[in-house]
Design an enzyme around this catalytic site. Sequence first.
Site, PDB file in Angstrom:
ATOM      1  N   THR A  17       0.766  -1.311  -0.117  1.00 42.10           N
ATOM      2  CA  THR A  17       0.064   0.032   0.087  1.00 42.10           C
ATOM      3  C   THR A  17       0.868   1.226   0.255  1.00 42.10           C
ATOM      4  O   THR A  17       0.546   2.039  -0.613  1.00 42.10           O
ATOM      5  CB  THR A  17      -0.898   0.260   1.337  1.00 42.10           C
ATOM      6  N   HIS A 113       3.923   3.473  10.727  1.00 42.50           N
ATOM      7  CA  HIS A 113       3.383   3.370  11.913  1.00 42.50           C
ATOM      8  C   HIS A 113       3.813   1.969  12.538  1.00 42.50           C
ATOM      9  O   HIS A 113       3.449   1.455  13.839  1.00 42.50           O
ATOM     10  CB  HIS A 113       1.766   3.099  12.091  1.00 42.50           C
ATOM     11  N   LYS A 125      10.002   3.874   0.747  1.00 47.75           N
ATOM     12  CA  LYS A 125       8.784   4.610  -0.129  1.00 47.75           C
ATOM     13  C   LYS A 125       9.553   5.257  -1.151  1.00 47.75           C
ATOM     14  O   LYS A 125      10.470   5.965  -0.971  1.00 47.75           O
ATOM     15  CB  LYS A 125       7.828   5.600   0.621  1.00 47.75           C
ATOM     16  N   ASP A 278       6.225   8.271  10.749  1.00 46.72           N
ATOM     17  CA  ASP A 278       6.752   9.209   9.415  1.00 46.72           C
ATOM     18  C   ASP A 278       5.814  10.483   9.501  1.00 46.72           C
ATOM     19  O   ASP A 278       5.920  11.431   8.569  1.00 46.72           O
ATOM     20  CB  ASP A 278       6.834   8.559   8.356  1.00 46.72           C
ATOM     21  N   ARG A 281       0.217  10.676   9.840  1.00 47.70           N
ATOM     22  CA  ARG A 281      -0.998  10.332  10.287  1.00 47.70           C
ATOM     23  C   ARG A 281      -1.403  11.547  11.435  1.00 47.70           C
ATOM     24  O   ARG A 281      -0.378  12.021  11.911  1.00 47.70           O
ATOM     25  CB  ARG A 281      -0.953   8.691  10.708  1.00 47.70           C
ATOM     26  N   SER A 364      -7.971   5.323   8.301  1.00 45.10           N
ATOM     27  CA  SER A 364      -6.631   5.151   9.076  1.00 45.10           C
ATOM     28  C   SER A 364      -5.788   6.371   9.698  1.00 45.10           C
ATOM     29  O   SER A 364      -4.506   6.146   9.712  1.00 45.10           O
ATOM     30  CB  SER A 364      -5.927   4.301   8.243  1.00 45.10           C
ATOM     31  N   LYS A 375      -0.552  12.630   2.982  1.00 43.36           N
ATOM     32  CA  LYS A 375      -1.545  12.953   3.999  1.00 43.36           C
ATOM     33  C   LYS A 375      -0.541  13.423   5.141  1.00 43.36           C
ATOM     34  O   LYS A 375       0.787  13.249   4.911  1.00 43.36           O
ATOM     35  CB  LYS A 375      -2.051  11.633   4.605  1.00 43.36           C
TER      36      LYS A 375
HETATM   37  C1  VG1 Z   1      -2.606   1.138   5.931  1.00 41.28           C
HETATM   38  C2  VG1 Z   1      -4.041   2.117   5.912  1.00 41.28           C
HETATM   39  C3  VG1 Z   1      -3.971   3.162   4.657  1.00 41.28           C
HETATM   40  C4  VG1 Z   1      -2.817   3.765   4.652  1.00 41.28           C
HETATM   41  C5  VG1 Z   1      -1.552   2.930   4.631  1.00 41.28           C
HETATM   42  C6  VG1 Z   1      -0.309   3.728   4.646  1.00 41.28           C
HETATM   43  O1  VG1 Z   1      -2.878   0.320   4.609  1.00 41.28           O
HETATM   44  O2  VG1 Z   1      -5.353   1.215   5.988  1.00 41.28           O
HETATM   45  O3  VG1 Z   1      -5.308   3.810   4.720  1.00 41.28           O
HETATM   46  O4  VG1 Z   1      -2.694   4.576   3.296  1.00 41.28           O
HETATM   47  O5  VG1 Z   1      -1.584   2.076   5.711  1.00 41.28           O
HETATM   48  O6  VG1 Z   1      -0.128   4.576   5.646  1.00 41.28           O
HETATM   49  P1  VG1 Z   1      -3.140  -1.121   4.852  1.00 41.28           P
HETATM   50  O7  VG1 Z   1      -3.058  -1.560   3.628  1.00 41.28           O
HETATM   51  O8  VG1 Z   1      -2.440  -1.739   5.689  1.00 41.28           O
HETATM   52  O9  VG1 Z   1      -4.590  -1.225   5.411  1.00 41.28           O
HETATM   53  V1  VG1 Z   1       1.293   4.874   6.415  1.00 41.28           V
HETATM   54  O10 VG1 Z   1       1.087   5.954   7.597  1.00 41.28           O
HETATM   55  O11 VG1 Z   1       1.668   3.320   6.873  1.00 41.28           O
HETATM   56  O12 VG1 Z   1       2.380   5.425   4.994  1.00 41.28           O
HETATM   57 CO    CO Z   2       2.700   6.925   8.201  1.00 40.40          CO
END
Ligand code: VG1
Ligand code: CO
Length: 542
Positions: A17, A113, A125, A278, A281, A364, A375
């Site tokens: 993701t 996270h 990333k 990072d 959120r 999230s 974000k």
């Molecule tokens: C999670 C969240 C998603 C968010 C992603 C990256 O993904 O649900 O909404 O965009 O983390 O956030 P997943 O595929 O585990 O549901 V971050 O702050 O980890 O870059």
């Molecule tokens: Co993050």
Amino acid sequence: MVRTVKTTPYPDQKPGTSGLRKRVKIFQQPRYLENYLQSVFDAVEEKAGATLVIGGDGRYFQDHATRIALRMAAANGFGRVIVGQNGLLSTPAASHLIRCNGALGGVIFSASHNPGGPEGDFGVKYNIANGGPAPEQVTDQIFDNSKGISRFRICAQDIPDLDRVGTFDLAGMQVQVVDPVADYADLMQSLFDFDAIRSLFDGGFTMCFDAMHAVTGPYAHRIFEQMLGAAPGSVVNGVPLPDFGGGHPDPNLVHARTLYDVMMGADAPDFGAASDGDGDRNLIIGRGMFVTPADSLAMLAANAHLAPGYAHGIAGVARSMPTSAAADRVAASLGVPCFETPTGWKFFGNLLDAGTVTICGEESAGTGSNHVREKDGLWAVLLWLNILAVRRQSVAEIAREHWKIHGRNYYTRHDYEEVDSTVAHDFYIQLRDRLGGLAGASVGGKTIGWADEFSYDDPVDGSCSTGQGLRIGFSDGGRLVVRLSGTGSVGATVRLYMEHFEPREGKLDADTQQVLAPLIAIAEELTGLRAATGRQEPDVIT
Ligand code: VG1
Ligand code: CO
């Protein structure tokens, strides 16, 4: 100076993701990081002389990774790298630096996270020239490259410490070490009424910001305490640590429990917030009032015009599919479009670039706007502060007024973590194959109106993303969503999202889990998730 080193592929470098996330131990395998970075650089064109941004959340292994990335960037022909002091850059600050320096892209070292330290996770990333996460076409290319890689390029020079702001030469490439906060703070000042927020604090307004020993500490100290006059000590856990102090830098009701308890206590400050590893959120908690991220998105969209940067209104709103429809109601009342995208910020980029939407968000705990292409945790906190400074009401009052006008989307997410991958995938596929026959059925006193697997046609570039989660809609407006996480590093995480819309005054102040209890029971009856996974309850409820 530049060496071309032979290598062999690893089969598991498929970005999820939000980039490639694995245990640190996986990244420590020989040439694992180098393979991935070369696969990224091979996926981008016109590197010669171009600018690249490099930074990360300061987690364990980042120091080493930053040095490797600098040496490989020089060997791959980049002309300039902008890197945060000590390697630190929050994800939104990196996005801003890419944009304001006309960079070709950026490498952000973070597993967001996920926990850090030698036993924790690491991640990479890649963001493109608009400042946003690489879209699927690029991440697919990176994965393809990684499967066929046979060499990587690296220069031999040692990298000096990055603890001082300044410039040095690395094999003909300029390295610019920058203050990670300065440009970002300027951007925030251009969007928000800092004078109004300062006078709010002057009037005795109190806040607690939990930086969770992650990257936002330096940003929060500078912006909230030094620039806006929040009392010293308003920022807690403000020193970034490689293992986040042993904590789990996920700003939710489980991992930011201490903040939650403070905010529900008798001597609670007026406003509480937290951010993740990072810094992209945000968690918002008023005194005695938790605001779900999906509600926060809706409330920010409804009130954004109170901040100078959005005084002319917003063009539209976008939310990820599992996010509640609270934002849709605001968009409808403002007469602007609302888009539903797959999970992950990369899907907002085109809409933001096209000017179709101004504010985006995910359930999230991610909210952001067109000011960057990520974000942005501190942005959300500052927009809340700006709104509070103008409205001079409490968070609870603002939330209750909002629900009175728009109704309330009771919403929760239940996560089942580290489920056996085969079990999780079989569960998902079996449920998917049953969806076609569900419409019209009644379960637990509710009628199923529709059910499908979500796919998204990007209205800007026409691309189609399939397999983006299962949705079951009820005739009373309720909704159930199931998807598999794309950010975990061990086994599979199954996410179950539940939503119930309540328009009736007098029913707007109930306990979320209680209101959703019937839907939670229906979810089990319909999907058999607990039975399939052998779990009695979710690991995390947000
Ligand atoms: C999670 C969240 C998603 C968010 C992603 C990256 O993904 O649900 O909404 O965009 O983390 O956030 P997943 O595929 O585990 O549901 V971050 O702050 O980890 O870059
Ligand atoms: Co993050």
